[in-house]
Design an enzyme around this catalytic site. Structure first.
Site, short mmCIF file in Angstrom:
data_model
loop_
_atom_site.label_atom_id
_atom_site.label_comp_id
_atom_site.label_asym_id
_atom_site.label_seq_id
_atom_site.Cartn_x
_atom_site.Cartn_y
_atom_site.Cartn_z
N SER A 149 0.83 -1.21 0.00
CA SER A 149 0.00 0.00 0.00
C SER A 149 0.86 1.25 0.00
CB SER A 149 -0.90 0.01 1.25
OG SER A 149 -1.52 1.26 1.43
N TYR A 174 -2.35 -0.11 10.00
CA TYR A 174 -2.51 -0.68 8.65
C TYR A 174 -1.21 -0.56 7.87
CZ TYR A 174 -3.93 -0.93 3.75
OH TYR A 174 -4.02 -1.25 2.42
#
Length: 365
Positions: A149, A174
């Site tokens: 990501s 995350y």
């Protein structure tokens, strides 16, 4: 780089009824003949499962058109070690694309357990299964591709973001789990000579996307007549990447595995790579929202006289968010001849038309 022909390959796609996974599977079924795909997805209720069911139906419709190929859906979680072992033992995947993950920056503050379970334990299970796919002199997995990501860049002030940048300062759990995935993949590539490639996705959008993403959430609120909150007082920049570009890039990367070779010490040089997949053209959030409302009016989701100004509110930055995402996609272009290039207006128009047809199927065009 080792070129892989996807024809007649057994491909495991985890998270296959997620946004990227479903679109990737449909693309493979359309363009690779024959191809054999198995996907595992836990179908969590993190967001509206009707959208996940819709994606699965679209995959099954495409699969029916290609009897020479095969598609199988397994309802399950990649953190289930025994299930992953069984899938690898019985299906014997040659290509693995790990897209199963608990996504979302803000949700990682509210529900951290799900990120450790899916993004750490689940990915560890995939790595272990890839490692043991070579047992007893089996050919094993030819290429592991996995989702990272843009969040790994944290509050990096150097733009555009390069895969050569240090990414040791995550600002959300995350992001920390995604960086951990890259580190674990590197270790397994080094120890067991597993060709692996991580893909740092930049703000993916499009039809049947994730409802927790800003463009989708904004649309939901505007339709209900609620105010939308634009963070950092509108001074956020995002490198929005249309889903078709993400799929094209991922498919190309699947076909180009890092080459296995030994160093001067006779030990494997890790067959490991990481790429950004982003549009290389960040958009100001205020301009993005303006284009979105234009396309929602154009598609008939909002009325022509919609008072947009009274429905927006500029607010401070949220914890875990970053002010800018901006991809340096030069390595992707260098190695695969591809750069995402779908313009924002075109992508949002397709999303708006899908939104109207999905939520208001009886509404005239």
């Amino acid at each position: 780089m080792n070129h892989i022909d996807l024809t007649d390959k057994r491909i495991l796609v985890t998270g296959g009824i997620g946004f990227i996974g479903a679109n990737l599977i449909i693309e493979l079924l359309k363009t690779v003949h024959p191809v054999h795909i198995l996907t595992i997805d836990s179908r969590t209720d993190y967001y509206d499962v009707r959208i996940k069911d819709y994606r699965l139906e679209e995959i099954e419709k495409e699969a029916e058109k290609h009897p020479e190929s095969s598609f199988e859906f397994v309802l399950g979680d990649i953190s289930d070690t025994d299930l992953i072992k069984r899938i690898f033992r019985e299906f014997k995947p040659q290509i693995v694309v790990n897209l199963a993950a608990q996504a979302g920056v803000r949700y990682s503050i509210e529900n951290p357990d799900s990120y450790i379970k899916s993004n750490i334990i689940g990915f560890y299970n995939i790595l272990e299964a890839c490692r043991h796919s070579y047992d007893d002199d089996q050919a094993g997995v030819e290429h592991l591709v996995y989702a990272s990501s843009s969040s790994v860049y944290g509050s990096n002030k150097k733009v555009p973001y390069s895969t050569d940048d240090m990414v040791d300062n995550p600002v959300s759990l995350y992001a920390a789990t995604k960086k951990s995935d890259e580190l674990m993949a590197h270790a397994y590539s080094k120890l067991y000579n597993i060709p692996s490639t991580g893909l740092r996705f930049f703000t993916v959008y499009g039809p049947a996307g994730r409802p927790d993403m800003a463009y989708f959430g904004f649309t939901d609120k505007l339709v209900k007549g609620e105010k939308i909150q634009i963070f950092n007082f509108g001074n956020c920049m995002r490198d929005f990447t249309y889903i078709d570009d993400i799929v094209k890039g991922t498919k190309l990367v699947m076909q180009g595995a890092p080459e296995k070779k030994n160093g001067d010490d006779g030990l494997p040089i890790p067959p490991f790579a990481v790429y950004n997949i982003g549009n290389n053209h960040p958009e100001n959030l205020l301009e993005f929202v303006d284009i979105l409302q234009q396309e929602l009016i154009h598609s008939g989701v909002l009325p022509e006289n919609y008072d947009f100004e009274s429905h927006k509110e500029l607010v401070p930055m949220q914890p875990g968010d970053v002010p800018v995402t901006f991809a340096d996609s030069t390595p992707l272009e260098r190695d695969f001849g591809f750069t995402p290039n779908t313009c924002l207006q075109d992508g949002l128009r397709i999303f708006a038309e899908w939104y109207r047809s999905f939520y208001y199927p009886q509404k005239p065009n």
